[in-house]
Scaffold this motif. Sequence first.
Motif, PDB file in Angstrom:
ATOM      1  N   ALA A  78       0.830  -1.203   0.000  1.00  0.00           N
ATOM      2  CA  ALA A  78       0.000   0.000   0.000  1.00  0.00           C
ATOM      3  C   ALA A  78       0.864   1.253   0.000  1.00  0.00           C
ATOM      4  O   ALA A  78       0.540   2.243  -0.670  1.00  0.00           O
ATOM      5  N   GLN A  79       1.975   1.234   0.724  1.00  0.00           N
ATOM      6  CA  GLN A  79       2.861   2.395   0.757  1.00  0.00           C
ATOM      7  C   GLN A  79       3.472   2.646  -0.617  1.00  0.00           C
ATOM      8  O   GLN A  79       3.559   3.795  -1.069  1.00  0.00           O
ATOM      9  N   VAL A  80       3.886   1.590  -1.293  1.00  0.00           N
ATOM     10  CA  VAL A  80       4.463   1.737  -2.624  1.00  0.00           C
ATOM     11  C   VAL A  80       3.432   2.276  -3.601  1.00  0.00           C
ATOM     12  O   VAL A  80       3.717   3.163  -4.416  1.00  0.00           O
ATOM     13  N   ILE A  81       2.201   1.756  -3.523  1.00  0.00           N
ATOM     14  CA  ILE A  81       1.151   2.208  -4.430  1.00  0.00           C
ATOM     15  C   ILE A  81       0.800   3.661  -4.152  1.00  0.00           C
ATOM     16  O   ILE A  81       0.598   4.456  -5.087  1.00  0.00           O
ATOM     17  N   ASN A  82       0.737   4.039  -2.882  1.00  0.00           N
ATOM     18  CA  ASN A  82       0.439   5.436  -2.557  1.00  0.00           C
ATOM     19  C   ASN A  82       1.510   6.371  -3.094  1.00  0.00           C
ATOM     20  O   ASN A  82       1.210   7.466  -3.593  1.00  0.00           O
ATOM     21  N   GLN A  83       2.763   5.977  -2.990  1.00  0.00           N
ATOM     22  CA  GLN A  83       3.836   6.802  -3.535  1.00  0.00           C
ATOM     23  C   GLN A  83       3.733   6.907  -5.044  1.00  0.00           C
ATOM     24  O   GLN A  83       3.952   7.979  -5.620  1.00  0.00           O
ATOM     25  N   ALA A  84       3.381   5.806  -5.701  1.00  0.00           N
ATOM     26  CA  ALA A  84       3.240   5.833  -7.155  1.00  0.00           C
ATOM     27  C   ALA A  84       2.044   6.679  -7.579  1.00  0.00           C
ATOM     28  O   ALA A  84       2.115   7.422  -8.556  1.00  0.00           O
ATOM     29  N   ILE A  85       0.941   6.560  -6.851  1.00  0.00           N
ATOM     30  CA  ILE A  85      -0.255   7.344  -7.189  1.00  0.00           C
ATOM     31  C   ILE A  85       0.020   8.836  -7.036  1.00  0.00           C
ATOM     32  O   ILE A  85      -0.490   9.660  -7.806  1.00  0.00           O
ATOM     33  N   GLY A  86       0.832   9.207  -6.039  1.00  0.00           N
ATOM     34  CA  GLY A  86       1.136  10.617  -5.836  1.00  0.00           C
ATOM     35  C   GLY A  86       1.853  11.254  -7.003  1.00  0.00           C
ATOM     36  O   GLY A  86       1.773  12.479  -7.185  1.00  0.00           O
ATOM     37  N   GLY A  87       2.553  10.466  -7.814  1.00  0.00           N
ATOM     38  CA  GLY A  87       3.257  11.017  -8.962  1.00  0.00           C
ATOM     39  C   GLY A  87       2.535  10.848 -10.273  1.00  0.00           C
ATOM     40  O   GLY A  87       3.100  11.176 -11.320  1.00  0.00           O
ATOM     41  N   LEU A  88       1.313  10.339 -10.252  1.00  0.00           N
ATOM     42  CA  LEU A  88       0.564  10.140 -11.487  1.00  0.00           C
ATOM     43  C   LEU A  88      -0.253  11.367 -11.839  1.00  0.00           C
ATOM     44  O   LEU A  88      -0.736  12.085 -10.967  1.00  0.00           O
ATOM     45  N   THR A  89      -0.408  11.596 -13.137  1.00  0.00           N
ATOM     46  CA  THR A  89      -1.248  12.695 -13.614  1.00  0.00           C
ATOM     47  C   THR A  89      -2.343  12.173 -14.550  1.00  0.00           C
ATOM     48  O   THR A  89      -3.523  12.376 -14.305  1.00  0.00           O
ATOM     49  N   HIS A  90      -1.927  11.510 -15.634  1.00  0.00           N
ATOM     50  CA  HIS A  90      -2.890  11.012 -16.619  1.00  0.00           C
ATOM     51  C   HIS A  90      -2.846   9.493 -16.722  1.00  0.00           C
ATOM     52  O   HIS A  90      -3.160   8.931 -17.768  1.00  0.00           O
TER      53      HIS A  90
END
Length: 208
Positions: free
Chosen positions: A2-14
């Motif tokens: 979950a921590q890895v996914i949250n970090q990845a989601i924070g850098g997503l735009t489109h």
Amino acid sequence: MAQVINQAIGGLTHMAIWVTLPLAAAAPAATQPAAAAAQPAAASEPAAAAADLQQDLAVNGTASDRSSSSSVDWFKYWCVLYALCECSSLLGVALIVPADLPSQNLIRRWLAQPLKALLLPTNVFTTNKRGYPVLSKPHQQLIELAFKHGIQVVVTGEPCHKVAPGPCQPPPPPTPAPAAAADSAAAAEAAAAAAGGDALPFTITDPG
């Protein structure tokens, strides 16, 4: 995770993230009531559910090590993960369709989740009398349900069926050239003859 996914989601735009999970039977019949009772707790108390998940993984191993086990409640794990990711709209789930489908009740509960795709392996298809790959009736109903709810269906894996190629079709006959110019020339000569004059030395073509 979950921590890895949250970090990845924070850098997503489109873009978005889809988590791939197996669509397997949730749990044996003797433990289904306990699993059903734990699902609301997973949605309302993500910290407690996460602790239970960590305890399960510590005892039984990682989720990937038990992907083929029928005792894994992947729906519960998804609810925990989705809650820990704060139910982000950029997070979805893609389910791997098995050859033996669970009950309709266990399938339909995924419709309340951000189910984005069904991954349909080629080994799920069977062969009909003509040698063509087909799906069983339960799988056809599942695909119909997915299309009805706007869920993508992706066929994965190597081809498992050999289908004989059909007979070669002959090429179509060539299209004859248009006779518009000849028709316009004949019309001009006929008009000149009707007027009592000579045929014009040039041809009048119709631009239309």
